[in-house]
Design an enzyme around this catalytic site. Structure first.
Site, PDB file in Angstrom:
ATOM      1  N   GLN A   1     -50.662  17.844 -42.484  1.00  0.00           N
ATOM      2  CA  GLN A   1     -51.640  17.597 -41.433  1.00  0.00           C
ATOM      3  C   GLN A   1     -52.889  18.463 -41.523  1.00  0.00           C
ATOM      4  O   GLN A   1     -53.985  18.008 -41.201  1.00  0.00           O
ATOM      5  CB  GLN A   1     -50.978  17.811 -40.074  1.00  0.00           C
ATOM      6  CG  GLN A   1     -51.805  17.385 -38.882  1.00  0.00           C
ATOM      7  CD  GLN A   1     -50.942  17.206 -37.663  1.00  0.00           C
ATOM      8  OE1 GLN A   1     -50.397  16.136 -37.430  1.00  0.00           O
ATOM      9  NE2 GLN A   1     -50.792  18.254 -36.883  1.00  0.00           N
TER      10      GLN A   1
ATOM     11  N   GLU B   1     -60.125  16.904 -36.144  1.00  0.00           N
ATOM     12  CA  GLU B   1     -60.397  18.322 -35.919  1.00  0.00           C
ATOM     13  C   GLU B   1     -61.579  18.838 -36.729  1.00  0.00           C
ATOM     14  O   GLU B   1     -61.762  20.043 -36.896  1.00  0.00           O
ATOM     15  CB  GLU B   1     -59.135  19.136 -36.195  1.00  0.00           C
ATOM     16  CG  GLU B   1     -58.012  18.761 -35.228  1.00  0.00           C
ATOM     17  CD  GLU B   1     -56.765  19.588 -35.391  1.00  0.00           C
ATOM     18  OE1 GLU B   1     -56.718  20.418 -36.327  1.00  0.00           O
ATOM     19  OE2 GLU B   1     -55.835  19.411 -34.596  1.00  0.00           O
TER      20      GLU B   1
ATOM     21  N   ASP C   1     -50.556  23.487 -42.136  1.00  0.00           N
ATOM     22  CA  ASP C   1     -49.701  22.918 -41.092  1.00  0.00           C
ATOM     23  C   ASP C   1     -49.142  21.627 -41.663  1.00  0.00           C
ATOM     24  O   ASP C   1     -49.839  20.622 -41.759  1.00  0.00           O
ATOM     25  CB  ASP C   1     -50.495  22.647 -39.815  1.00  0.00           C
ATOM     26  CG  ASP C   1     -49.654  21.948 -38.745  1.00  0.00           C
ATOM     27  OD1 ASP C   1     -48.427  21.805 -38.945  1.00  0.00           O
ATOM     28  OD2 ASP C   1     -50.218  21.542 -37.714  1.00  0.00           O
TER      29      ASP C   1
ATOM     30  N   GLU D   1     -47.045  26.290 -41.197  1.00  0.00           N
ATOM     31  CA  GLU D   1     -46.614  25.898 -39.854  1.00  0.00           C
ATOM     32  C   GLU D   1     -45.801  24.605 -39.921  1.00  0.00           C
ATOM     33  O   GLU D   1     -46.151  23.694 -40.668  1.00  0.00           O
ATOM     34  CB  GLU D   1     -47.861  25.701 -38.983  1.00  0.00           C
ATOM     35  CG  GLU D   1     -47.606  25.175 -37.589  1.00  0.00           C
ATOM     36  CD  GLU D   1     -48.904  24.797 -36.902  1.00  0.00           C
ATOM     37  OE1 GLU D   1     -48.863  23.904 -36.038  1.00  0.00           O
ATOM     38  OE2 GLU D   1     -49.961  25.387 -37.223  1.00  0.00           O
TER      39      GLU D   1
ATOM     40  N   ASP E   1     -44.184  25.349 -34.265  1.00  0.00           N
ATOM     41  CA  ASP E   1     -45.023  24.662 -33.271  1.00  0.00           C
ATOM     42  C   ASP E   1     -44.181  23.603 -32.562  1.00  0.00           C
ATOM     43  O   ASP E   1     -43.699  23.815 -31.458  1.00  0.00           O
ATOM     44  CB  ASP E   1     -46.242  24.048 -33.943  1.00  0.00           C
ATOM     45  CG  ASP E   1     -47.076  23.193 -32.998  1.00  0.00           C
ATOM     46  OD1 ASP E   1     -46.949  23.362 -31.771  1.00  0.00           O
ATOM     47  OD2 ASP E   1     -47.858  22.338 -33.464  1.00  0.00           O
TER      48      ASP E   1
ATOM     49  N   LYS F   1     -49.739  26.634 -27.546  1.00  0.00           N
ATOM     50  CA  LYS F   1     -50.587  25.566 -27.026  1.00  0.00           C
ATOM     51  C   LYS F   1     -50.356  25.464 -25.525  1.00  0.00           C
ATOM     52  O   LYS F   1     -49.236  25.194 -25.084  1.00  0.00           O
ATOM     53  CB  LYS F   1     -50.262  24.234 -27.706  1.00  0.00           C
ATOM     54  CG  LYS F   1     -50.602  24.192 -29.190  1.00  0.00           C
ATOM     55  CD  LYS F   1     -50.124  22.892 -29.819  1.00  0.00           C
ATOM     56  CE  LYS F   1     -50.554  22.785 -31.279  1.00  0.00           C
ATOM     57  NZ  LYS F   1     -49.986  21.575 -31.939  1.00  0.00           N
TER      58      LYS F   1
ATOM     59  N   ARG G   1     -55.797  21.568 -29.495  1.00  0.00           N
ATOM     60  CA  ARG G   1     -55.116  20.306 -29.770  1.00  0.00           C
ATOM     61  C   ARG G   1     -56.118  19.378 -30.449  1.00  0.00           C
ATOM     62  O   ARG G   1     -57.315  19.640 -30.479  1.00  0.00           O
ATOM     63  CB  ARG G   1     -54.596  19.646 -28.483  1.00  0.00           C
ATOM     64  CG  ARG G   1     -53.591  20.439 -27.668  1.00  0.00           C
ATOM     65  CD  ARG G   1     -52.380  20.912 -28.447  1.00  0.00           C
ATOM     66  NE  ARG G   1     -51.553  19.903 -29.061  1.00  0.00           N
ATOM     67  CZ  ARG G   1     -50.365  19.493 -28.602  1.00  0.00           C
ATOM     68  NH1 ARG G   1     -49.875  20.007 -27.476  1.00  0.00           N
ATOM     69  NH2 ARG G   1     -49.636  18.616 -29.267  1.00  0.00           N
ATOM     70  N   SER G   2     -55.621  18.273 -30.986  1.00  0.00           N
ATOM     71  CA  SER G   2     -56.526  17.352 -31.679  1.00  0.00           C
ATOM     72  C   SER G   2     -57.486  16.670 -30.711  1.00  0.00           C
ATOM     73  O   SER G   2     -58.610  16.328 -31.069  1.00  0.00           O
ATOM     74  CB  SER G   2     -55.725  16.312 -32.462  1.00  0.00           C
ATOM     75  OG  SER G   2     -54.805  15.657 -31.620  1.00  0.00           O
TER      76      SER G   2
ATOM     77  N   LYS H   1     -56.376  29.037 -34.037  1.00  0.00           N
ATOM     78  CA  LYS H   1     -56.542  27.750 -34.712  1.00  0.00           C
ATOM     79  C   LYS H   1     -57.383  26.873 -33.813  1.00  0.00           C
ATOM     80  O   LYS H   1     -56.948  26.494 -32.738  1.00  0.00           O
ATOM     81  CB  LYS H   1     -55.169  27.078 -34.896  1.00  0.00           C
ATOM     82  CG  LYS H   1     -54.592  27.121 -36.275  1.00  0.00           C
ATOM     83  CD  LYS H   1     -53.278  26.349 -36.315  1.00  0.00           C
ATOM     84  CE  LYS H   1     -53.510  24.859 -36.186  1.00  0.00           C
ATOM     85  NZ  LYS H   1     -52.274  24.078 -36.446  1.00  0.00           N
TER      86      LYS H   1
END
Length: 452
Positions: free
Chosen positions: A167, A209, A250, A307, A334, A359, A388-389, A410
Site C-alpha cells: 500500500q 495520499e 506499509d 507496517e 496498524d 489513528k 487516514r486516506s 505518517k
C-alpha cells in the site's frame, strides 16, 4: 470551571469527495474549537464503527449512501445536550460521558466519527480558551521533539488504481538537523522521483495520499526507483550518518490475504511474465514464505520499518516477524492493534510488534488514543501518529505528534493540500519551539525500540 455552551455538527467533504463530519464547540469563556474527522480506505475489522447513512432516511443524499447525517444528528440531538455544561478542560470526563451514552464496544450506536469529532473539538476549544497551541495544551511545556516524517511517495494497494499490492512505499529523512531540513530533503527526493519516473515512461498521477501510482512490474521496481531518487538527490540511502534517507513500507497485508494464503492479486492481474527474474515472479505466499520474502527485501534495501506485514488475524506471522527482525527493524501494527489498548496489551504480551500506528478514528476519542500511546511508550514501543486516506485541512495529528513526543508521523506525500497542511503545521510548530527553546530533531534516534 469553563463550561461547554454549544456543540454543533455539520456534514462536509473529505479529500476523496466523500462526506465526513465537522464539529464546532464553544465555551463560556470564549473558547472555540473545530475538528474534522478523517476516514480510512484500508481499515481493520476491529476498528470503532464509522457511522454512514446506509439504509436510513438520508441514504440517497450522496453517492454510495456514504453520507454522515445520522452521525451529525447524533451529535446535535444526543451528545450535545449531555455534554453542554461540562468543563471543557476535563477531556476524560467528556469522552467517558460519550462512551457511556453510546454503550457499545465499537461505538456503533452513535458512531465513532460523531464521538471523535466532539472529542477533538472540545480539546481545541479548551486550548483556544487558554490561548495556547494545541500541542502545548495536550503535552505541556516539556515536549520539544519534532517527528521524523514518513512520506508516502509511492502509493499502491487500496490507495491507488495501479499494479502494486503493497500500500505504501515511504521515505524517512533521518540524517538531518531540523524538521525543516528533513522536509527539504524529502522535497528533493519527491521531485527527483517524479523526474526519474517520467524519464522511464511512467505516469506521475497520484493516489489518495499524494504519492505517485505507477504501474510497476514488481515491488522491487518501486524500491529501486526510491533508492535511485534518494541518490539522485545527493543523499545516502540508509539508516545512519549525515544525509541518510531510509525507506519504510506499509504492506497492508490484510488486503491481500485470503484466509489461507497471501496473494499479490494486483501484480498477478497485470499479466506479468512468469519468467520475470525478480522477487515478484511468485504471487502466492504462505505466512512463512512471506516472512522470507520480507527478509530478502530487508537484506537488499535500506528499509527500516514495515507496517502490517501480515494480516490482522495472523498473530503468529507477526510474532515470527518481530522475533526474527525486530531488533534492527521497526515492526508496526496498524490493522492488528487499531489503536485499542486491550488489543495492544495482547500484542505486548505476545511480543508481536515493537511499534504501534496511532489513528484517532480507529478508537474514537482523544482520551483512549492517549492511553494507547502512553501504554506503547511505557512498554518500550514507538507510537507512530498517522493520518487516514480520507483527510482534510484539519491538522490535529501534527500537534498530537509533538505533544506526545512520538518522534514519527505518517501523513502522506508532498502533494495534495490535505497532506501538505500537516507538514505546514509542523513547520510552524518548529518555529514556535525555536522561539522559546530549541526544537529537537534526532533522526535515527527516534527508534529507541531498535538496537543502536
Amino acid at each position: 470551571m469553563s463550561k461547554i455552551t454549544k456543540v454543533f455538527a455539520r456534514e462536509i467533504l473529505d479529500s476523496r469527495g466523500n462526506p465526513t463530519i465537522q464539529v464546532d464547540v464553544y465555551t463560556l469563556a470564549g473558547g472555540f474549537g473545530s475538528a474534522i474527522v478523517p476516514s480510512g480506505a484500508s481499515t481493520g475489522s476491529r476498528e470503532a464503527l464509522e457511522l454512514r447513512d446506509t439504509n436510513t432516511k438520508y441514504a440517497d443524499n450522496w453517492y454510495g449512501q456514504k453520507g454522515v447525517m445520522t452521525a451529525v444528528d447524533n451529535v446535535n440531538n444526543i451528545i450535545a445536550p449531555e455534554i453542554i455544561g461540562l468543563c471543557c478542560k476535563n477531556q476524560r470526563l467528556v469522552d467517558q460521558k460519550m462512551i457511556e451514552l453510546d454503550g457499545t464496544p465499537n461505538k456503533e450506536k452513535l458512531g465513532a466519527n460523531a464521538i471523535l469529532g466532539v472529542s477533538l473539538a472540545v480539546a481545541k476549544a479548551a486550548a483556544n480558551e487558554l490561548r495556547m497551541p494545541l500541542f502545548r495544551y495536550l503535552g505541556g511545556t516539556n515536549p520539544t521533539l519534532m517527528p521524523v516524517p514518513m512520506l508516502n511517495v509511492i502509493n499502491g494497494g487500496e490507495h491507488a488504481s495501479n499494479t502494486l499490492d503493497f500500500q505504501e512505499f515511504m521515505i524517512m529523512p533521518l540524517g538531518f538537523r531540523t524538521f525543516k531540513e528533513a522536509l527539504q530533503a524529502a522535497n528533493k527526493v519527491f521531485h527527483n522521483l517524479a523526474k526519474l519516473l517520467k524519464k522511464s515512461g511512467f505516469e506521475t498521477q497520484v493516489g489518495d495520499e499524494g504519492g505517485f501510482a505507477p504501474n510497476f512490474n514488481s515491488h522491487e521496481q518501486a524500491l529501486d526507483f526510491l533508492v535511485d531518487a534518494i541518490k539522485e538527490s545527493g543523499f545516502n540511502p540508509g539508516f545512519k550518518g549525515e544525509n541518510a534517507v531510509a525507506i519504510a513500507i506499509d504492506a497492508a497485508a490484510s488486503d491481500f490475504y485470503n484466509g489461507q494464503k497471501y496473494v499479490f492479486k494486483k501484480l498477478m492481474a497485470a499479466s506479468l511474465s512468469k519468467n520475470q527474474a525478480d522477487l515478484d515472479e511468485k504471487f502466492e505466499f504462505s505466512s512463512e514464505e512471506l516472512l522470507n520474502y520480507y527478509g530478502q527485501l530487508l537484506a537488499k534495501y535500506p528499509i527500516i520499518s514495515i507496517e502490517d506485514g501480515f494480516a490482522e488475524s495472523d498473530w503468529q506471522g507477526f510474532i515470527a516477524f518481530n522475533q526474527k527482525y525486530g531488533n534492527n527493524h521497526q515492526i508496526v501494527g496498524d490493522d492488528l492493534t487499531v489503536t485499542n489498548v486491550e488489543i495492544l496489551k495482547k500484542a505486548i504480551n505476545l511480543k508481536a510488534i515493537n511499534s504501534i500506528l496511532i489513528k484517532l478514528n480507529q478508537i474514537g476519542t482523544l482520551s483512549e488514543t492517549l492511553d494507547a500511546i502512553h501504554l506503547a511508550q511505557k512498554s518500550g514501543m514507538t507510537a507512530v501518529i498517522s493520518h487516514r486516506s480520507g483527510e482534510s485541512e484539519d491538522t490535529t495529528i501534527a500537534d498530537l505528534a509533538v505533544a506526545v513526543s512520538s518522534g514519527q508521523i505518517k501523513t502522506g506525500s508532498l502533494s495534495r493540500t490535505d497532506r501538505i497542511a500537516k507538514y505546514n503545521r509542523l513547520l510552524v510548530i518548529e518555529e514556535y519551539l525555536n522561539s522559546y527553546a530549541k526544537a529537537d530533531y534526532i533522526g535515527r534516534e527516534v527508534f529507541y525500540n531498535l538496537k543502536k
